[in-house]
Design a protein around this motif. Structure first.
Motif, PDB file in Angstrom:
ATOM      1  N   MET A  59     -24.786 -50.678  11.864  1.00  0.00           N
ATOM      2  CA  MET A  59     -23.873 -50.054  12.802  1.00  0.00           C
ATOM      3  C   MET A  59     -23.041 -49.635  11.596  1.00  0.00           C
ATOM      4  SD  MET A  59     -23.768 -52.645  16.195  1.00  0.00           S
ATOM      5  CE  MET A  59     -22.640 -51.462  16.745  1.00  0.00           C
ATOM      6  N   PHE A  60     -22.645 -48.315  11.942  1.00  0.00           N
ATOM      7  CA  PHE A  60     -21.807 -47.444  11.362  1.00  0.00           C
ATOM      8  C   PHE A  60     -20.111 -48.413  11.540  1.00  0.00           C
ATOM      9  CE2 PHE A  60     -24.641 -43.404  11.795  1.00  0.00           C
ATOM     10  CZ  PHE A  60     -25.002 -43.341  11.031  1.00  0.00           C
ATOM     11  N   GLY A  61     -20.169 -48.115  10.646  1.00  0.00           N
ATOM     12  CA  GLY A  61     -17.705 -48.954  10.503  1.00  0.00           C
ATOM     13  C   GLY A  61     -16.714 -48.388   9.855  1.00  0.00           C
ATOM     14  N   LEU A  62     -15.911 -49.400   9.610  1.00  0.00           N
ATOM     15  CA  LEU A  62     -14.249 -49.006   8.890  1.00  0.00           C
ATOM     16  C   LEU A  62     -14.730 -50.132   7.989  1.00  0.00           C
ATOM     17  CD1 LEU A  62     -12.324 -47.503  10.695  1.00  0.00           C
ATOM     18  CD2 LEU A  62     -13.449 -46.140   9.999  1.00  0.00           C
ATOM     19  N   GLY A  63     -13.848 -50.226   7.081  1.00  0.00           N
ATOM     20  CA  GLY A  63     -13.220 -51.011   6.313  1.00  0.00           C
ATOM     21  C   GLY A  63     -13.598 -51.805   4.286  1.00  0.00           C
ATOM     22  N   GLU A  64     -13.287 -52.379   3.894  1.00  0.00           N
ATOM     23  CA  GLU A  64     -13.514 -52.488   2.578  1.00  0.00           C
ATOM     24  C   GLU A  64     -15.001 -52.838   2.106  1.00  0.00           C
ATOM     25  OE1 GLU A  64     -10.671 -54.918   0.406  1.00  0.00           O
ATOM     26  OE2 GLU A  64      -9.037 -54.026   1.768  1.00  0.00           O
ATOM     27  N   ASP A  65     -15.404 -53.669   2.866  1.00  0.00           N
ATOM     28  CA  ASP A  65     -16.426 -54.249   2.215  1.00  0.00           C
ATOM     29  C   ASP A  65     -17.950 -52.906   3.106  1.00  0.00           C
ATOM     30  OD1 ASP A  65     -16.051 -55.062   4.966  1.00  0.00           O
ATOM     31  OD2 ASP A  65     -17.236 -57.030   4.760  1.00  0.00           O
ATOM     32  N   LEU A  66     -17.997 -52.117   3.465  1.00  0.00           N
ATOM     33  CA  LEU A  66     -18.111 -51.173   3.643  1.00  0.00           C
ATOM     34  C   LEU A  66     -18.867 -50.542   2.701  1.00  0.00           C
ATOM     35  CD1 LEU A  66     -18.996 -49.875   7.062  1.00  0.00           C
ATOM     36  CD2 LEU A  66     -18.081 -48.313   5.883  1.00  0.00           C
ATOM     37  N   PRO A  67     -20.500 -50.783   3.249  1.00  0.00           N
ATOM     38  CA  PRO A  67     -21.121 -49.272   2.260  1.00  0.00           C
ATOM     39  C   PRO A  67     -21.421 -48.003   2.912  1.00  0.00           C
ATOM     40  CG  PRO A  67     -23.332 -51.369   3.314  1.00  0.00           C
ATOM     41  CD  PRO A  67     -21.414 -51.207   3.971  1.00  0.00           C
ATOM     42  N   ASP A  68     -20.849 -47.529   1.154  1.00  0.00           N
ATOM     43  CA  ASP A  68     -20.427 -45.897   1.897  1.00  0.00           C
ATOM     44  C   ASP A  68     -21.945 -45.102   2.793  1.00  0.00           C
ATOM     45  OD1 ASP A  68     -19.044 -43.800   0.920  1.00  0.00           O
ATOM     46  OD2 ASP A  68     -20.488 -42.455   0.083  1.00  0.00           O
ATOM     47  N   TYR A  69     -23.354 -45.767   2.806  1.00  0.00           N
ATOM     48  CA  TYR A  69     -23.647 -44.760   3.996  1.00  0.00           C
ATOM     49  C   TYR A  69     -23.833 -45.133   5.336  1.00  0.00           C
ATOM     50  CZ  TYR A  69     -26.870 -48.683   4.003  1.00  0.00           C
ATOM     51  OH  TYR A  69     -26.944 -50.222   4.061  1.00  0.00           O
ATOM     52  N   LEU A  70     -22.374 -46.411   5.440  1.00  0.00           N
ATOM     53  CA  LEU A  70     -22.594 -46.792   6.848  1.00  0.00           C
ATOM     54  C   LEU A  70     -20.895 -45.862   7.636  1.00  0.00           C
ATOM     55  CD1 LEU A  70     -24.254 -50.257   6.810  1.00  0.00           C
ATOM     56  CD2 LEU A  70     -24.253 -48.157   7.721  1.00  0.00           C
ATOM     57  N   ASP A  71     -19.958 -45.714   6.386  1.00  0.00           N
ATOM     58  CA  ASP A  71     -18.574 -44.908   6.649  1.00  0.00           C
ATOM     59  C   ASP A  71     -18.385 -44.189   8.238  1.00  0.00           C
ATOM     60  OD1 ASP A  71     -16.313 -42.908   6.655  1.00  0.00           O
ATOM     61  OD2 ASP A  71     -15.118 -44.524   5.363  1.00  0.00           O
ATOM     62  N   LEU A  72     -18.093 -44.815   8.459  1.00  0.00           N
ATOM     63  CA  LEU A  72     -18.139 -43.995   9.746  1.00  0.00           C
ATOM     64  C   LEU A  72     -17.654 -42.392   9.804  1.00  0.00           C
ATOM     65  CD1 LEU A  72     -18.861 -44.308  13.552  1.00  0.00           C
ATOM     66  CD2 LEU A  72     -16.107 -45.378  13.008  1.00  0.00           C
ATOM     67  N   VAL A  73     -16.452 -42.055   9.805  1.00  0.00           N
ATOM     68  CA  VAL A  73     -16.040 -41.509   9.611  1.00  0.00           C
ATOM     69  C   VAL A  73     -16.958 -39.868   8.868  1.00  0.00           C
ATOM     70  CG1 VAL A  73     -13.755 -39.630   8.324  1.00  0.00           C
ATOM     71  CG2 VAL A  73     -13.229 -42.105   9.069  1.00  0.00           C
ATOM     72  N   LYS A  74     -17.436 -40.079   7.321  1.00  0.00           N
ATOM     73  CA  LYS A  74     -18.557 -39.585   6.939  1.00  0.00           C
ATOM     74  C   LYS A  74     -19.517 -39.373   7.652  1.00  0.00           C
ATOM     75  CE  LYS A  74     -17.271 -41.249   2.259  1.00  0.00           C
ATOM     76  NZ  LYS A  74     -16.934 -42.261   1.019  1.00  0.00           N
ATOM     77  N   MET A  75     -19.937 -40.621   8.787  1.00  0.00           N
ATOM     78  CA  MET A  75     -21.465 -40.752   8.837  1.00  0.00           C
ATOM     79  C   MET A  75     -20.885 -38.611  10.184  1.00  0.00           C
ATOM     80  SD  MET A  75     -23.508 -41.189   6.926  1.00  0.00           S
ATOM     81  CE  MET A  75     -25.495 -40.356   8.095  1.00  0.00           C
ATOM     82  N   THR A  76     -20.232 -39.595  10.989  1.00  0.00           N
ATOM     83  CA  THR A  76     -19.974 -38.714  12.474  1.00  0.00           C
ATOM     84  C   THR A  76     -19.507 -36.943  11.755  1.00  0.00           C
ATOM     85  OG1 THR A  76     -18.395 -40.417  13.016  1.00  0.00           O
ATOM     86  CG2 THR A  76     -18.063 -38.601  14.455  1.00  0.00           C
ATOM     87  N   ARG A  77     -18.349 -36.810  10.638  1.00  0.00           N
ATOM     88  CA  ARG A  77     -18.548 -35.834  10.083  1.00  0.00           C
ATOM     89  C   ARG A  77     -19.740 -35.052   9.738  1.00  0.00           C
ATOM     90  NH1 ARG A  77     -13.097 -36.263   6.193  1.00  0.00           N
ATOM     91  NH2 ARG A  77     -11.681 -36.081   7.827  1.00  0.00           N
ATOM     92  N   SER A  78     -20.473 -35.721   9.097  1.00  0.00           N
ATOM     93  CA  SER A  78     -21.554 -35.440   9.269  1.00  0.00           C
ATOM     94  C   SER A  78     -22.634 -35.235   9.882  1.00  0.00           C
ATOM     95  CB  SER A  78     -22.395 -36.256   7.669  1.00  0.00           C
ATOM     96  OG  SER A  78     -23.948 -35.776   7.473  1.00  0.00           O
ATOM     97  N   GLU A  79     -22.740 -35.686  10.832  1.00  0.00           N
ATOM     98  CA  GLU A  79     -24.155 -35.474  12.060  1.00  0.00           C
ATOM     99  C   GLU A  79     -22.801 -33.886  13.120  1.00  0.00           C
ATOM    100  OE1 GLU A  79     -26.650 -36.671  13.037  1.00  0.00           O
ATOM    101  OE2 GLU A  79     -26.799 -38.433  10.752  1.00  0.00           O
ATOM    102  N   ARG A  80     -21.980 -33.949  13.078  1.00  0.00           N
ATOM    103  CA  ARG A  80     -21.411 -33.420  13.450  1.00  0.00           C
ATOM    104  C   ARG A  80     -21.369 -31.984  12.998  1.00  0.00           C
ATOM    105  NH1 ARG A  80     -15.322 -35.020  14.738  1.00  0.00           N
ATOM    106  NH2 ARG A  80     -16.132 -36.569  16.780  1.00  0.00           N
ATOM    107  N   THR A  81     -21.617 -30.933  11.702  1.00  0.00           N
ATOM    108  CA  THR A  81     -21.984 -30.207  11.230  1.00  0.00           C
ATOM    109  C   THR A  81     -23.022 -30.263  10.109  1.00  0.00           C
ATOM    110  OG1 THR A  81     -20.567 -31.613   9.203  1.00  0.00           O
ATOM    111  CG2 THR A  81     -19.418 -29.967  11.265  1.00  0.00           C
ATOM    112  N   ASP A  82     -23.782 -30.980   9.837  1.00  0.00           N
ATOM    113  CA  ASP A  82     -24.598 -30.539   8.480  1.00  0.00           C
ATOM    114  C   ASP A  82     -26.222 -30.950   9.119  1.00  0.00           C
ATOM    115  OD1 ASP A  82     -22.595 -30.066   6.781  1.00  0.00           O
ATOM    116  OD2 ASP A  82     -23.184 -32.655   6.146  1.00  0.00           O
ATOM    117  N   THR A  83     -26.094 -30.958  10.453  1.00  0.00           N
ATOM    118  CA  THR A  83     -27.726 -31.255  10.974  1.00  0.00           C
ATOM    119  C   THR A  83     -27.928 -30.146  11.853  1.00  0.00           C
ATOM    120  OG1 THR A  83     -27.049 -32.343  13.164  1.00  0.00           O
ATOM    121  CG2 THR A  83     -27.377 -33.489  10.925  1.00  0.00           C
ATOM    122  N   GLY A  84     -29.618 -29.696  12.121  1.00  0.00           N
ATOM    123  CA  GLY A  84     -30.037 -29.132  12.967  1.00  0.00           C
ATOM    124  C   GLY A  84     -29.368 -29.434  14.380  1.00  0.00           C
TER     125      GLY A  84
END
Length: 151
Positions: A59-84
Motif C-alpha cells: 500500500m502507498f503511504g508516507l513516512g521516513e521508512d517508506l520505499p520510494d515506489y510507495l510514496d503516496l504523493v509521487k504515485m498519485t501525481r504519476s497516476e493522474r498525469t503519466d498514464t493512458g
C-alpha cells in the motif's frame, strides 16, 4: 472496525510489514500537494502506519521508512498525469494491483472514505466500482485474499 482493532489483527500476522507512521505536518503537506482533503480514515492510516505491506499487497503511504515506489504523493501525481487512463482528482490511489489497475480512496461527498477499483481499461470517464465502505474493511478483505491464496 477501528484502527486499534485492525492493528491487533495485523500484529498477529507474519506476512505483514507496518511502517512507523508519519506526523500530521507530512499529512497536511500531502493534502496540499494533491489538492484534496483526506478523509479521516486515510489520515489515521498514514499517521498510525505510514504504509502497509500485506504479503504481496504493498500500500502507498508516507513516512521516513517508506520505499520510494510507495510514496503516496509521487504515485498519485504519476497516476493522474503519466498514464493512458488518468485517475480522477477526487480519488487517491492506495494500491496498484500489478496490472495497471488501482484501489483508491474517495475524498469527497458520500464517497469520502470508501475504497474504489479504478480499471485502467475502462477509461478516464468511468465510474469506478466500490470495493468497501471503509479503509479498515478493505484491508481486512485484502488479508482474507491472502489467506485464500495460501496452501
Amino acid at each position: 472496525m477501528t484502527f486499534d482493532d485492525l492493528e491487533k489483527i495485523l500484529r498477529t500476522r507474519d506476512d505483514v510489514v507496518m511502517g512507523t507512521g508519519c506526523d500530521e505536518s507530512l499529512v497536511s503537506y500531502a493534502e496540499r500537494a494533491l489538492g484534496v482533503t483526506f478523509p479521516s480514515a486515510l489520515r489515521d492510516y498514514l499517521i498510525r502506519f505510514g504504509h502497509l505491506e500485506l504479503g504481496h499487497f504493498e500500500m502507498f503511504g508516507l513516512g521516513e521508512d517508506l520505499p520510494d515506489y510507495l510514496d503516496l504523493v509521487k504515485m498519485t501525481r504519476s497516476e493522474r498525469t503519466d498514464t493512458g487512463c488518468p485517475v480522477r482528482s477526487d480519488l487517491v490511489p492506495l494500491l496498484n494491483d500489478g496490472g495497471g489497475n488501482l484501489y483508491c480512496i474517495g475524498t469527497t461527498g458520500a464517497a469520502a472514505g470508501s475504497v474504489f477499483f479504478w480499471d485502467h481499461e475502462r477509461g478516464p470517464g468511468q465510474e469506478p466500482d466500490k470495493c468497501a465502505s471503509s479503509l479498515t474493511e478493505w484491508v481486512v478483505e485484502l488479508l482474507g485474499d491472502l489467506d485464500g491464496n495460501k496452501g
